[in-house]
Design a protein around this motif. Structure first.
Motif, PDB file in Angstrom:
ATOM      1  N   SER A 180       0.994  -1.242  -0.116  1.00 11.65           N
ATOM      2  CA  SER A 180      -0.027  -0.141   0.231  1.00 11.65           C
ATOM      3  C   SER A 180       0.879   1.337  -0.021  1.00 11.65           C
ATOM      4  CB  SER A 180      -1.025   0.191   1.108  1.00 11.65           C
ATOM      5  OG  SER A 180      -1.862  -0.901   1.175  1.00 11.65           O
ATOM      6  N   ALA A 181       1.853   1.073   0.629  1.00 17.95           N
ATOM      7  CA  ALA A 181       2.833   2.617   0.824  1.00 17.95           C
ATOM      8  C   ALA A 181       3.518   2.835  -0.625  1.00 17.95           C
ATOM      9  CB  ALA A 181       3.829   2.266   1.864  1.00 17.95           C
ATOM     10  N   VAL A 215      14.051  -1.723   6.066  1.00 22.31           N
ATOM     11  CA  VAL A 215      14.908  -1.996   7.237  1.00 22.31           C
ATOM     12  C   VAL A 215      15.161  -3.407   7.751  1.00 22.31           C
ATOM     13  CG1 VAL A 215      12.600  -1.699   9.018  1.00 22.31           C
ATOM     14  CG2 VAL A 215      15.227  -1.165   9.561  1.00 22.31           C
ATOM     15  N   ASN A 216      16.067  -4.200   7.843  1.00 22.43           N
ATOM     16  CA  ASN A 216      16.408  -5.400   8.375  1.00 22.43           C
ATOM     17  C   ASN A 216      15.673  -6.484   7.627  1.00 22.43           C
ATOM     18  OD1 ASN A 216      18.129  -4.287  10.391  1.00 22.43           O
ATOM     19  ND2 ASN A 216      16.447  -4.039  11.794  1.00 22.43           N
ATOM     20  N   ILE A 217      15.539  -6.401   6.390  1.00 20.11           N
ATOM     21  CA  ILE A 217      14.740  -7.393   5.700  1.00 20.11           C
ATOM     22  C   ILE A 217      15.977  -8.697   5.480  1.00 20.11           C
ATOM     23  CG2 ILE A 217      13.217  -6.215   4.453  1.00 20.11           C
ATOM     24  CD1 ILE A 217      14.891  -6.202   1.747  1.00 20.11           C
ATOM     25  N   ASP A 218      17.330  -8.336   5.701  1.00 17.62           N
ATOM     26  CA  ASP A 218      18.263  -9.406   5.678  1.00 17.62           C
ATOM     27  C   ASP A 218      18.242  -9.988   6.823  1.00 17.62           C
ATOM     28  OD1 ASP A 218      19.101  -6.888   6.996  1.00 17.62           O
ATOM     29  OD2 ASP A 218      20.959  -7.325   6.655  1.00 17.62           O
ATOM     30  N   ASP A 233       9.807   8.272  -0.902  1.00 18.57           N
ATOM     31  CA  ASP A 233      10.235   9.204   0.236  1.00 18.57           C
ATOM     32  C   ASP A 233      11.074   8.312   1.373  1.00 18.57           C
ATOM     33  OD1 ASP A 233       8.290   8.578   2.938  1.00 18.57           O
ATOM     34  OD2 ASP A 233       7.084   8.529   0.937  1.00 18.57           O
ATOM     35  N   ALA A 234      11.878   8.982   2.203  1.00 20.59           N
ATOM     36  CA  ALA A 234      12.695   8.475   3.270  1.00 20.59           C
ATOM     37  C   ALA A 234      11.940   7.548   4.150  1.00 20.59           C
ATOM     38  CB  ALA A 234      13.653   9.463   4.128  1.00 20.59           C
TER      39      ALA A 234
END
Length: 288
Positions: A21-22, A251-254, A242-243
């Motif tokens: 959605s984002a 973030v942290n998908i690894d 956007d940021a």
């Protein structure tokens, strides 16, 4: 109640990275068919992880995905997992009229049942988009033949949330159960403690502690959720976002796969329908 005696619900929202959605302001729906689809490889990896830990889960799946990857849906079902609905095209319930919403959930249910060869009784709204302004959605779910929903997140969030809703499973209608996403109650505020970006952001020991606290304080099962794209380090990066969106998505998908494996080892998990329909555990007040 000890954590090792409670069976929690493991749930996966089956959508691809470009359907988030984002990303809607950056990727038009008309472009979906032109994007590299990675959902199949990511779901297959999740199926491997779940099988290795002898865990069954609920897969809230888009009708759009089921149409294009019917064999993937059949692999989910053949693995002993619950096939549930995430709607057809990942449109927020709050963005649809009552008639549009009914059409979306009816269409998705029909596609999933036809492809999967099994009854579909559960539904989760994209972005937990059922709230005080569209409680009519529960009437639509009943009319479409669903038996439970997991569409409310009782927190404050800039995109969703219904902080005053009950925190645990309850009947919104005599024949329909709502199973909210799990929160931890701290200082009269509900804190997210059940997956998604929060699970990636917080150190794993914090997430583990929060689930244990829900077990100890509330004696309730936790509802954990994740997405296949959260395990895909090599997914295409979306340009121009956007940021805040970039941080939330990547973030942290690894670290996600190792954290999920830890979660499967530390707690007991099962399907939504087995926990909340067959056991008949839903309690609480109804929303009017």
């Amino acid at each position: 109640m000890p954590s090792d005696t409670i069976i929690n619900a493991m749930t996966i929202d089956v959508e691809d990275y470009f359907q988030v959605s984002a990303f809607a302001p950056y990727i038009a729906r008309s472009e979906w068919g032109q994007r590299e689809c990675r959902v199949e490889r990511n779901v297959d990896r999740l199926l491997e992880i779940l099988a290795a830990h002898e865990t069954k889960a609920t897969f809230f799946t888009l009708g759009w995905i089921a149409e294009r990857y019917p064999e993937l849906v059949r692999r989910i079902v053949s693995g002993g997992h619950e096939l549930a609905s995430h709607g057809y095209g990942h449109q927020r319930a709050s963005d649809l009229t009552e008639a549009e919403f009914l059409d979306d959930i009816t269409r998705a249910k029909a596609i999933l049942e036809d492809v999967g060869g099994c009854a579909v009784t559960g539904y989760r709204a994209p972005s937990f988009s059922i709230g005080t302004a569209n409680l009519w959605a529960f009437d639509c779910l009943l009319r479409a033949g669903y038996r439970y929903s997991s569409s409310i997140y009782p927190i404050r969030h800039d995109h969703y949330g219904m902080p005053d809703a009950p925190r645990f499973a309850y009947r919104v209608k005599p024949e329909l159960i709502e199973v909210p996403i799990t929160t931890l109650r701290v200082f009269k505020r509900n804190l997210p403690s059940s997956g998604g970006g929060y699970f990636r952001l917080l150190p794993y020991p914090v997430s583990r502690w929060m689930i244990k606290r829900v077990h100890e304080m509330d004696q309730q099962a936790a509802i954990f959720y994740c997405h296949p794209w959260e395990f895909d380090v090599a997914q295409p990066r979306i340009a121009g976002i956007d940021a805040k969106t970039r941080f939330r998505h990547y973030v942290n998908i690894d670290r996600m796969e190792d954290r999920l494996i830890g979660l499967l080892a530390d707690f007991k998990w099962g399907r939504m329908d087995d926990i909340f329909l067959k056991a008949g555990t839903a309690t609480g007040r109804a929303l009017n």
